[in-house]
Design a protein around this motif. Structure first.
Motif, PDB file in Angstrom:
ATOM      1  N   TYR A  31     -34.210  27.262  17.681  1.00 49.11           N
ATOM      2  CA  TYR A  31     -33.052  27.391  18.566  1.00 49.11           C
ATOM      3  C   TYR A  31     -32.209  28.574  18.112  1.00 49.11           C
ATOM      4  CZ  TYR A  31     -28.279  26.587  20.175  1.00 49.11           C
ATOM      5  OH  TYR A  31     -27.032  26.749  20.705  1.00 49.11           O
ATOM      6  N   SER A  33     -28.409  30.309  19.536  1.00 44.64           N
ATOM      7  CA  SER A  33     -27.326  29.958  20.458  1.00 44.64           C
ATOM      8  C   SER A  33     -27.190  30.897  21.658  1.00 44.64           C
ATOM      9  CB  SER A  33     -25.993  29.879  19.709  1.00 44.64           C
ATOM     10  OG  SER A  33     -25.633  31.142  19.179  1.00 44.64           O
ATOM     11  N   ARG A  34     -27.744  32.091  21.583  1.00 49.37           N
ATOM     12  CA  ARG A  34     -27.626  33.034  22.694  1.00 49.37           C
ATOM     13  C   ARG A  34     -28.985  33.254  23.349  1.00 49.37           C
ATOM     14  NH1 ARG A  34     -24.972  38.174  20.266  1.00 49.37           N
ATOM     15  NH2 ARG A  34     -26.070  38.994  22.068  1.00 49.37           N
ATOM     16  N   GLU A  75     -30.440  15.055  13.661  1.00 50.30           N
ATOM     17  CA  GLU A  75     -28.990  14.894  13.797  1.00 50.30           C
ATOM     18  C   GLU A  75     -28.347  14.340  12.531  1.00 50.30           C
ATOM     19  OE1 GLU A  75     -25.767  12.917  16.883  1.00 50.30           O
ATOM     20  OE2 GLU A  75     -27.877  12.485  17.127  1.00 50.30           O
ATOM     21  N   GLY A  88     -21.115  33.520   7.874  1.00 46.48           N
ATOM     22  CA  GLY A  88     -21.271  32.085   8.016  1.00 46.48           C
ATOM     23  C   GLY A  88     -21.812  31.382   6.795  1.00 46.48           C
ATOM     24  N   GLU A 101     -30.186  25.763   9.159  1.00 47.93           N
ATOM     25  CA  GLU A 101     -29.360  26.171  10.290  1.00 47.93           C
ATOM     26  C   GLU A 101     -28.289  27.118   9.783  1.00 47.93           C
ATOM     27  OE1 GLU A 101     -27.934  22.551  12.093  1.00 47.93           O
ATOM     28  OE2 GLU A 101     -26.700  22.050  10.389  1.00 47.93           O
ATOM     29  N   VAL A 103     -24.553  28.489  10.465  1.00 51.32           N
ATOM     30  CA  VAL A 103     -23.312  28.087  11.122  1.00 51.32           C
ATOM     31  C   VAL A 103     -22.284  29.192  10.921  1.00 51.32           C
ATOM     32  CG1 VAL A 103     -21.475  26.351  11.175  1.00 51.32           C
ATOM     33  CG2 VAL A 103     -23.823  25.669  10.646  1.00 51.32           C
ATOM     34  N   GLU A 105     -18.346  30.063  12.117  1.00 47.40           N
ATOM     35  CA  GLU A 105     -17.127  29.531  12.733  1.00 47.40           C
ATOM     36  C   GLU A 105     -17.380  28.178  13.405  1.00 47.40           C
ATOM     37  OE1 GLU A 105     -15.178  32.459  15.145  1.00 47.40           O
ATOM     38  OE2 GLU A 105     -15.251  33.954  13.538  1.00 47.40           O
ATOM     39  N   ARG A 106     -18.024  27.284  12.680  1.00 51.19           N
ATOM     40  CA  ARG A 106     -18.296  25.895  13.085  1.00 51.19           C
ATOM     41  C   ARG A 106     -19.277  25.761  14.247  1.00 51.19           C
ATOM     42  NH1 ARG A 106     -12.852  22.509  12.497  1.00 51.19           N
ATOM     43  NH2 ARG A 106     -13.974  21.436  14.128  1.00 51.19           N
ATOM     44  N   GLU A 107     -19.977  26.827  14.597  1.00 51.13           N
ATOM     45  CA  GLU A 107     -20.992  26.778  15.645  1.00 51.13           C
ATOM     46  C   GLU A 107     -22.373  27.037  15.040  1.00 51.13           C
ATOM     47  OE1 GLU A 107     -22.564  29.164  19.605  1.00 51.13           O
ATOM     48  OE2 GLU A 107     -20.633  29.718  18.759  1.00 51.13           O
ATOM     49  N   VAL A 108     -23.335  26.189  15.383  1.00 55.70           N
ATOM     50  CA  VAL A 108     -24.711  26.435  14.955  1.00 55.70           C
ATOM     51  C   VAL A 108     -25.243  27.582  15.819  1.00 55.70           C
ATOM     52  CG1 VAL A 108     -27.045  25.489  14.783  1.00 55.70           C
ATOM     53  CG2 VAL A 108     -25.072  24.034  14.256  1.00 55.70           C
ATOM     54  N   VAL A 109     -25.545  28.701  15.172  1.00 55.18           N
ATOM     55  CA  VAL A 109     -26.033  29.859  15.914  1.00 55.18           C
ATOM     56  C   VAL A 109     -27.544  30.010  15.812  1.00 55.18           C
ATOM     57  CG1 VAL A 109     -23.824  31.075  15.838  1.00 55.18           C
ATOM     58  CG2 VAL A 109     -25.515  31.481  14.048  1.00 55.18           C
TER      59      VAL A 109
END
Length: 118
Positions: A31, A33-34, A75, A88, A101, A103, A105-109
């Motif tokens: 995965y 994020s973009r 999860e 990150g 993973e 991360v 700024e608190r987002e999984v990228v």
């Protein structure tokens, strides 16, 4: 044969990741994020998945329960945090679902995970 796999699995518009099973065996989850970044990676990733399929053995279809277990374990997998090489933090997942993973700024990228073989 490799080209047949590549042609059969085109990237979908807006796709940002994939859950891969080969021969009834869950292989991995990738995965980003973009979707535009994933689009640049997809061809290379797909070639790797296709090579696994060419070398793999056929077995029973992957069960929805196996997918559910993997996603559930992903999860709740324990995560060990450490500073990333760039921006990150990197989280190392170690349990039934294992992987890494990124991360920011608190987002999984980015996430790369697979079921543990243990």
């Amino acid at each position: 044969m490799l080209e047949a796999y590549l042609a059969a699995l085109p990237r979908l518009p807006g796709q940002a990741g994939c859950l891969v099973a080969v021969g009834g065996r869950l292989l991995c989850l990738d995965y980003v994020s973009r979707p535009d970044v994933f689009a640049g990676l997809y061809g290379k990733l797909l070639r790797g998945y296709a090579l696994e399929a060419v070398d793999g053995e056929e077995s029973a279809p992957l069960s929805p329960a196996s997918v559910g277990r993997f996603l559930g374990e992903l999860e709740i997998a324990p995560r060990a945090m450490r500073a990333a090489v760039g921006l990150g933090q990197e989280r190392i997942l170690d349990g039934y679902a294992m992987g890494r993973e990124l991360v920011v700024e608190r987002e999984v990228v980015a996430l790369a995970a697979l079921p543990s073989r243990a």
